[in-house]
Write a protein that holds these residues in place. Structure first.
Motif, PDB file in Angstrom:
ATOM      1  N   LEU A 206       0.807  -1.214   0.000  1.00 47.77           N
ATOM      2  CA  LEU A 206       0.000   0.000   0.000  1.00 47.77           C
ATOM      3  C   LEU A 206       0.847   1.274   0.000  1.00 47.77           C
ATOM      4  O   LEU A 206       0.321   2.349  -0.240  1.00 47.77           O
ATOM      5  CB  LEU A 206      -0.921   0.017   1.220  1.00 47.77           C
ATOM      6  N   TYR A 226      -5.711   6.159   0.502  1.00 51.60           N
ATOM      7  CA  TYR A 226      -5.806   4.760   0.092  1.00 51.60           C
ATOM      8  C   TYR A 226      -7.102   4.149   0.608  1.00 51.60           C
ATOM      9  O   TYR A 226      -7.526   4.389   1.749  1.00 51.60           O
ATOM     10  CB  TYR A 226      -4.620   3.960   0.653  1.00 51.60           C
ATOM     11  N   SER A 228      -8.668   0.236   0.830  1.00 49.06           N
ATOM     12  CA  SER A 228      -8.322  -1.168   0.658  1.00 49.06           C
ATOM     13  C   SER A 228      -9.421  -2.043   1.242  1.00 49.06           C
ATOM     14  O   SER A 228     -10.128  -1.649   2.165  1.00 49.06           O
ATOM     15  CB  SER A 228      -6.986  -1.489   1.355  1.00 49.06           C
ATOM     16  N   THR A 299      -7.077  -2.776  -3.719  1.00 49.83           N
ATOM     17  CA  THR A 299      -6.602  -1.450  -3.309  1.00 49.83           C
ATOM     18  C   THR A 299      -6.778  -0.455  -4.441  1.00 49.83           C
ATOM     19  O   THR A 299      -6.566  -0.781  -5.614  1.00 49.83           O
ATOM     20  CB  THR A 299      -5.112  -1.509  -2.921  1.00 49.83           C
ATOM     21  N   ARG A 301      -6.361   4.200  -4.914  1.00 51.88           N
ATOM     22  CA  ARG A 301      -5.938   5.404  -4.225  1.00 51.88           C
ATOM     23  C   ARG A 301      -6.303   6.630  -5.045  1.00 51.88           C
ATOM     24  O   ARG A 301      -6.579   6.547  -6.247  1.00 51.88           O
ATOM     25  CB  ARG A 301      -4.434   5.381  -3.953  1.00 51.88           C
TER      26      ARG A 301
END
Length: 623
Positions: A206, A226, A228, A299, A301
């Motif tokens: 990450l 982020y 996730s 994930t 972002r």
């Protein structure tokens, strides 16, 4: 086989039991004879018994020390040993509700006495007993149970006292149950290590790959947000991370919106809702500045920038590469100020000025329940006689709360009215106090052109003995005598048995704590009076006889009598009055001094009253 049987005549009516071991290893020795029609069967039974005895002696020679060690480690009580004996004899049974002792081979035997369920289930949990697989009602010994019985008999140790009996006895030393538990413990430890390794790998994945910025030279203005998803549960989490790789704040989502399904029914990170994540960033002073980029199946972002001129985070040199951040209370205040700026509110705030649009929040010691989903601040919608209807910031529904539970909240951009005298502490008043102040001043002139003074932090309510009191400073500057505080304390049910001064007559614990707090508040000057349910306002040196009257009973002092006593004592115009008492006594005191402060008002019980009195005694103010 060292033990055998042999016929002693041609008619086989006599049989001998021969043992090679007893003969010394040469010729077998005769250790028993049996005669009669069933002589052969009896001789065979004696031979088996003799062989078992030899095996027991041999086992004792080989494993005796080991068994004694196991027996001493058991730590059974006599009742536990008896339960093991009954199970070995098949006398222990279970009827679905309780365990009991009964000999099933005796048709005349009734149900025996009940055996403690916790004791039997403790032995089952330790691996000594088990339910019979045949009928599910009998209790029998396991392999560890048989070995434990032999070890207990071999050790011949004293049983533990009944009061020291353990509900969770330890398994047999080096037994099957102990080996199984060790294997489970090793598997659990291995699973924990695997999970830690997976978390470390996900954390490393990450972290932003580019640009690689030195933390010492990074200005921390370029950050990533982020989002996730856990690959097993599908629950979402999010965190802020600077471009230099320093994490800011992590949060595990608990909202239904923070859900991407499960591992068997995934919805995918692409369709994951980002509204809660964006709100998390906005809460800490960042806003989304670009589109979301999917890094992998779990994930994605988005770049974020500070909402204010300065970043909301300060980075520290930490070996774990985690940065310090502003206190949560300060961040919550900033969020409320931003939301308050968007709401339609009253243009001016001050003592007695409340109505639809006033910013309010919960008072100290009050608040929503543990399961409440709304915030603690909002705006007034409607004010009733006992409750206020208000709407939390950024919420689409209204709530109701008691007037005593809420106070006015002053945002940074609000215009406030300068107040003097007792009203200088209006920031700490409840809404009911504001309404009472407005009723006492029906023709109060409102300021024509409110000014915007410099914002000062609103502190806790001072109880006037401190030298920093605003009224005291103003009086000192003008050369006048500073106002002396008046502290009212309640009487108590516990009293002495003979006439005495009011300061010595009352013996109740709460009265003594109120007296200590009053002595602290009047340490630099002031007056302490006792509010008696029978006699009214009493100086501490006034001698009275014991009585038995409680506030609210027919013989209670009236409001007119209290006003006359206050005039006679010269306290009716006291500007600084504090009542250290419960609800009934506070209501009686406010018949004379409507502006009186009541630090114990709103307490949820005697314990909270004692806590507040202790803090007043220690610090000289309610903080």
């Amino acid at each position: 086989m060292p033990v055998s049987i042999e016929s002693m005549n041609l008619r086989d009516t006599a049989w001998a039991v021969l043992c090679l071991v007893c003969g010394g290893g040469g010729a077998p020795a005769t250790v028993g004879t049996c005669r009669g029609e069933d002589a052969k069967a009896a001789a065979w039974t004696d031979a088996v018994r003799h062989a078992d005895e030899h095996a027991r002696r041999l086992d004792e020679l080989r494993n005796g020390e080991h068994r004694r060690e196991q027996g001493h480690a058991l730590g059974w009580s006599q009742a536990q040993a008896d339960a093991m004996l009954w199970a070995d004899r098949s006398h222990l049974h279970f009827d679905g509700r309780s365990y009991y002792r009964k000999d099933m081979t005796d048709p005349r035997a009734g149900r025996g006495r009940t055996v403690a369920r916790a004791r039997v289930e403790g032995l089952i949990g330790a691996g000594f007993l088990r339910m019979s697989p045949v009928d599910g009602q009998g209790v029998e010994l396991t392999r560890d149970g048989h070995d434990a019985r032999r070890a207990w008999i071999a050790a011949q140790c004293d049983p533990a006292p009944r009061e020291a009996e353990s509900a969770h006895p330890r398994p047999l030393l080096f037994g099957e149950e102990e080996t199984r538990r060790d294997a489970d413990r090793a598997a659990t430890l291995a699973r924990f290590k695997a999970e830690e390794a997976e978390i470390a790998a996900r954390t490393a994945r990450l972290r932003p790959e580019t640009p690689a910025v030195d933390p010492d030279t990074c200005d921390h203005a370029h950050a990533w947000l982020y989002l996730s998803a856990d690959p097993v549960t599908g629950r979402l989490g999010h965190h802020l991370s600077c471009a230099c790789g320093q994490n800011r704040e992590a949060y595990v989502g608990t909202s239904p919106a923070m859900d991407t399904g499960t591992a068997t029914r995934p919805r995918g990170i692409r369709e994951a809702d980002t509204s809660v994540t964006a709100a998390h960033a906005d809460r800490y002073g960042y806003q989304i500045a670009g589109p979301w980029t999917v890094l992998d199946e779990h994930t994605k972002r988005s770049p974020v920038t500070p909402s204010d001129a300065e970043p909301a985070w300060t980075v520290v040199d930490d070996p774990n590469r985690r940065s310090a951040h502003r206190p949560l209370a300060e961040l919550e205040a900033d969020r409320c100020d931003r939301m308050a700026a968007r709401a339609e509110t009253l243009p001016i705030e001050g003592p007695g000025i409340i109505g639809p649009g006033t910013h309010i929040t919960y008072r100290d010691g009050h608040g929503p329940g543990m399961r409440s989903q709304h915030g603690t601040s909002g705006t007034v919608v409607r004010i009733g006689r006992r409750s206020v209807t208000w709407q939390p910031y950024a919420a689409g529904r209204t709530l109701r709360a008691p007037l005593e539970s809420m106070r006015v909240r002053v945002p940074r951009a609000s215009v406030t009215v300068a107040a003097t005298g007792p009203a200088v502490h209006w920031h700490r008043w409840s809404l009911s106090d504001h309404l009472a102040y407005a009723r006492r001043r029906p023709g109060a002139e409102q300021p024509a052109a409110p000014q915007r003074p410099a914002r000062e932090p609103v502190g806790q309510l001072s109880l006037w003995p401190a030298a920093q009191d605003p009224n005291r400073r103003c009086a000192a500057a003008s050369g006048a005598e500073p106002a002396r505080p008046v502290v009212v304390i309640p009487c108590s049910g516990a009293k002495g048995d003979r006439p005495a001064p009011a300061g010595d007559l009352y013996r109740g614990s709460l009265h003594r704590m109120c007296r200590k707090a009053a002595d602290t508040l009047t340490a630099t000057g002031g007056t302490t009076v006792v509010l008696s349910a029978r006699h009214g306002l009493l100086p501490l040196d006034q001698v009275i006889a014991p009585y038995d009257v409680r506030m609210g009973e027919p013989a209670t002092v009236t409001a007119e009598q209290l006003r006359e006593q206050a005039v006679r004592l010269g306290l009716d115009q006291a500007p600084l009055v504090t009542v250290l008492a419960g609800r009934d006594y506070t209501a009686a005191a406010r018949q004379i001094w409507p502006h009186a402060a009541a630090p114990l008002d709103g307490s949820r019980g005697i314990g909270q009253m004692r806590h507040r009195l202790a803090r007043i005694t220690a610090h000289g103010a309610w903080i």
